[in-house]
Structures are given as structure tokens and as C-alpha cells.
Motif scaffolding. Structure first.
Motif, mmCIF file in Angstrom:
data_model
loop_
_atom_site.group_PDB
_atom_site.id
_atom_site.type_symbol
_atom_site.label_atom_id
_atom_site.label_comp_id
_atom_site.label_asym_id
_atom_site.label_seq_id
_atom_site.Cartn_x
_atom_site.Cartn_y
_atom_site.Cartn_z
ATOM 1 N N PRO A 13 4.377 -2.679 -19.864
ATOM 2 C CA PRO A 13 3.893 -4.040 -19.628
ATOM 3 C C PRO A 13 3.973 -4.937 -20.860
ATOM 4 O O PRO A 13 4.114 -6.154 -20.732
ATOM 5 C CB PRO A 13 2.443 -3.840 -19.163
ATOM 6 N N ARG B 63 2.335 -7.224 -10.120
ATOM 7 C CA ARG B 63 2.968 -6.156 -10.893
ATOM 8 C C ARG B 63 2.533 -4.793 -10.370
ATOM 9 O O ARG B 63 1.395 -4.613 -9.939
ATOM 10 C CB ARG B 63 2.593 -6.253 -12.376
ATOM 11 N N ILE C 240 -2.097 -3.913 -13.507
ATOM 12 C CA ILE C 240 -0.948 -3.339 -12.804
ATOM 13 C C ILE C 240 -1.437 -2.324 -11.782
ATOM 14 O O ILE C 240 -2.145 -1.370 -12.126
ATOM 15 C CB ILE C 240 0.018 -2.669 -13.799
ATOM 16 N N THR D 16 -1.143 0.813 -9.879
ATOM 17 C CA THR D 16 -0.415 2.001 -10.322
ATOM 18 C C THR D 16 -0.439 3.092 -9.258
ATOM 19 O O THR D 16 -1.501 3.432 -8.731
ATOM 20 C CB THR D 16 -1.023 2.531 -11.634
ATOM 21 N N PHE E 43 8.085 0.144 -13.867
ATOM 22 C CA PHE E 43 7.097 -0.930 -13.916
ATOM 23 C C PHE E 43 7.834 -2.196 -13.469
ATOM 24 O O PHE E 43 8.907 -2.496 -14.012
ATOM 25 C CB PHE E 43 6.552 -1.119 -15.327
ATOM 26 N N HIS F 284 7.690 -6.334 -11.301
ATOM 27 C CA HIS F 284 7.151 -7.396 -10.463
ATOM 28 C C HIS F 284 7.784 -7.241 -9.090
ATOM 29 O O HIS F 284 8.928 -6.790 -8.964
ATOM 30 C CB HIS F 284 7.494 -8.756 -11.062
#
Length: 418
Positions: free
Chosen positions: A150, A163, A203, A205, A345, A347
Motif C-alpha cells: 500500500p 482497495r 484495505i 484483506t 494488492f 483497487h
């Protein structure tokens, strides 16, 4: 509850529910392009394609005098090219079972396989992601390790909303272990009791068994650009987002580069995609196709993103005084011929999934198509009278695309874990 003779509609509805509940990546990526495909009236076929626009950039004027800029948009294609299915058969006795019994025995295992296939196809788009961070040996087992990706996203102006991160099982459990030591009551309880990572640093996860591994080519050490190259223009690369470079002085006559290998070029720096100011790190590129050297050189190595050193759509900044990257050193990420897990990771607009309802084919008597939440399933039974069994085919039709790979970052390890 009494038994009910199961129909294609009942099976399709149950299959759709299970598919929607078991797709990890499908709910994290852009789904808006279904509307474009929905303009078609009579069903869908493998190979249906739409064109989508690539975002354009502009420079900011300084002062009162207008400086009109041309709007030159690039385009790429999104193709529904993946028809996947699972086929099975039921006896007449099976079809009088309760749906929950049949679901546990047959439908659920079949749909989990299809959901995993969709996830694998989406995760396979990592090959188009050029930004890459290397996690220290041991995996993502601390917030500092997790934050590497990130941080790169922030540096590259990836939007803060929507995200997500998808980690391999080993990295997930390593990160969970680090959270249980924190004195944050609710987060530690979720990590320890539920095995859930939840939201970390803004984020969402997730864990997936479908996080792919990438095996690098046999190239070793560092190579060099072997021909004059001053960069491309937006006009020449707006539809492909690729440049072609000549890599020479390689370590062997037939060494390889693999699609998805990442590399940097000396004195070619990344730029902020908004301000176009040079960033402190070298630009990363990913190899588009599998390549094999001829005479210790790859004369036409296609890489993405395109090397555009100037203008509103600049992707790189050359070091001061550099106008030609001939003889500049090429350095690869990762050791040669080594497998690295590709945690992602991203968007949501980095990748796209389109799933469309399939046509009810002429001649098929009992066809059921169910759609909900961007997912669609078709079920067709056909009877084998000799053996008193019903053969069933269950199909999905979809396409995946790396829409804007600038919005994603890979995280792999210096000494990898599975």
C-alpha cells in the motif's frame, strides 16, 4: 420436509447461490461492463468483444492564456472468451431428494470448482501488473511487511477507496499470527478465534488458495539495452500500452524471460501519474510474452507499460542528461528459474470480470438460466432412457481483463513460501 422432484430451475438457483458465495476475487473487481454486453438481444457466444477506453491525462496550464490540448483516447478490448462448466448425472432416485442433500453431495462441490476457476483466471492477471514489492524472508508476518504494497500504491496515487488485498494461505496465517500479539481487543479476537484478517490499513484483506506462483525465466544477473531507444509516444502506444526493447549481453545463448517477469532499466524512473513528477524509485516493467534469447540477445522484447518520457501521458522520467537508454543496465526482480507467490494488492478498477447469461440453445427442451449480482449460470438436463439417468450440464460464460494495472501491486518474497 417432503421430497420434491428437482427441476432445472431449482438446480440452477442453488448453483448460482453457491457460486456467488464462493468467489473471492469476483466481488473485489470492477463489474460494470456487464451493461455493455447486455445490449445484445439473443444470448451470448464465446468471443463476444467490446472496446473500452483507456484513461487519458492532461497537463495543467500555468497562467491565464488558454493552452488547448487534444483529447486522444486509447482503447483496449474486453472479450468474453471463457466458457467453463461441470457435467454430472443424476438417477431418477437422486432427483427425488431434498435440494439440501443434493446440494451437499453434487452441486456445491461442482460450483466450488467453478468459483475457484474464476478466481484463478482473475488472479492470473498478475502478469500484467508491473509494480512489485519484495517482502523480507519469512513472508508477510508483520504490519511493516504488509504496508510495503500500500505504500507503493500511495506513492503511485492509487485511489484510497475500494482497495483489497488477496494473500496466499501461508502469508495469511503469518499475518494472523502477528495480529494476535496486538493489544487491540476486537482485532486480536477476530484474528485468533475466527481466522479473519478483516480490514488492515484501509484495505479489505482476504485469503485465497488460488493465489498463483510465478516461475521466473532462466535469465541471470543483469543485462543491458542493446539498441538506441529514446522512448515512445502516447499516440503510438495508446491502444497497446507496450514498448519493444532490445536486450543484449545476456548470460546465455538461449536464456529465457517469462511473461510476468518484472524488470527495471537504469536511469528510467517512475513518475507520479497525476503530477508527472519523477519518483525516487526506478520504473518497473513486466514482460508481456515468453521470450527466448537468440545469440544471447532478445531483439524484440515487448514490455508494459509503454516507455513514454514526455507529455501529459508520460509514464517515465529519464535521469538528468539521459535521452537514449542504449547500454543502460536491465535488472530483474527475483532469482532465475525460481517460483514466487504473487500476493495481490489492488483497487477494484485494476481488474474486471464480466459474466453474462448464455443463450438457450435451439432444441434444448428444459433450460434454466439464473442471474444475480453479476453472476449467471445455465443448466441443461438431457435424459438417457436406456440407463434411466439424467445427464446435466452446468455452464458459465465470462471474461477477465487487467483494465488499469497501474492500480495494482504485487508482493512476493525474497525467500518464498507456498
Amino acid at each position: 420436509m417432503s421430497n420434491t422432484t428437482l427441476t432445472a430451475d431449482i438446480v440452477a438457483a442453488e448453483a448460482l447461490r453457491i457460486l456467488e458465495n464462493n468467489c473471492v476475487m469476483g466481488g473485489l473487481v470492477h463489474r460494470g461492463y456487464e451493461e455493455e454486453f447486455s445490449k445484445k438481444v439473443n444470448g451470448y457466444t464465446v468471443g463476444e468483444t467490446i472496446s473500452i477506453r483507456r484513461p487519458t491525462d492532461f497537463t495543467v496550464r500555468d497562467g491565464a492564456v488558454a493552452a488547448v490540448q487534444d483529447v486522444v483516447e486509447g482503447k483496449t478490448t474486453f472479450t468474453v472468451d471463457k466458457q467453463k462448466g461441470v457435467d454430472f448425472k443424476f438417477t431418477s432416485q437422486d432427483l427425488t431428494l431434498q435440494i439440501d442433500k443434493l446440494s451437499d453431495r453434487v452441486i456445491k462441490p461442482a460450483m466450488i470448482q467453478l468459483a475457484n476457476q474464476i478466481d484463478r483466471d482473475l488472479m492470473g492477471l498478475y502478469k500484467y501488473v508491473n509494480n512489485h514489492v519484495t517482502v523480507p524472508s519469512g513472508g508477510i508476518d508483520s504490519f511493516a511487511d504488509f504496508a510495503l504494497a500500500p505504500t507503493r500504491m500511495d506513492t503511485c496515487s492509487v485511489p484510497q477507496d475500494n482497495r483489497a488485498a488477496v494473500l496466499s494461505p501461508a502469508n495469511t496465517w503469518a499475518m494472523l499470527g502477528s495480529q494476535t500479539a496486538l493489544y487491540i481487543q476486537d482485532a486480536a479476537k477476530g484474528a485468533y478465534r475466527e481466522g479473519s484478517l478483516g480490514r488492515i490499513g484501509g484495505i479489505d484483506t482476504y485469503m485465497s488458495q488460488n493465489v498463483p506462483s510465478h516461475t521466473t525465466g532462466s535469465r541471470t544477473g543483469t543485462d543491458a539495452i542493446a539498441a538506441s531507444f529514446t522512448g515512445d509516444t502516447w499516440a503510438s502506444t495508446k491502444d497497446t500500452n507496450t514498448s519493444t526493447i532490445n536486450i543484449g549481453s545476456m548470460s546465455g545463448a538461449t536464456v529465457t524471460l517469462k511473461a510476468g517477469d518484472t524488470l527495471t532499466i537504469a536511469d528510467v524512473y517512475d513518475v507520479n501519474p497525476v503530477s508527472k513528477e519523477a519518483l525516487p524509485h526506478l520504473k518497473m516493467f513486466t514482460v508481456v510474452n515468453n521470450e527466448t534469447a537468440s545469440g544471447s540477445a532478445i531483439a524484440s522484447c515487448e514490455i508494459t507499460p509503454a516507455i513514454i518520457p514526455s507529455g501529459a501521458q508520460a509514464t517515465v522520467a529519464f535521469a538528468s542528461g539521459v535521452t537514449d537508454i542504449n547500454t543502460k543496465t536491465v535488472t530483474y526482480q527475483g532469482a532465475a528459474s525460481t517460483s514466487y507467490v504473487q500476493n495481490l494488492f489492488f483497487h477494484k478498477n485494476a481488474f474486471g470480470l464480466v459474466m453474462v447469461p448464455m443463450v438457450a440453445p435451439p432444441g434444448a427442451v428444459d433450460v434454466s438460466r439464473k442471474s444475480h449480482g453479476g453472476y449467471s449460470v445455465r443448466v441443461i438436463p438431457y435424459y438417457d432412457g436406456t440407463n434411466d439417468v439424467s445427464n446435466w450440464r452446468l455452464d458459465v460464460l465470462y471474461g477477465v481483463k487487467a483494465i488499469d494495472p497501474r492500480l495494482a501491486v504485487r508482493a512476493s518474497l525474497a525467500a518464498d513460501v507456498a
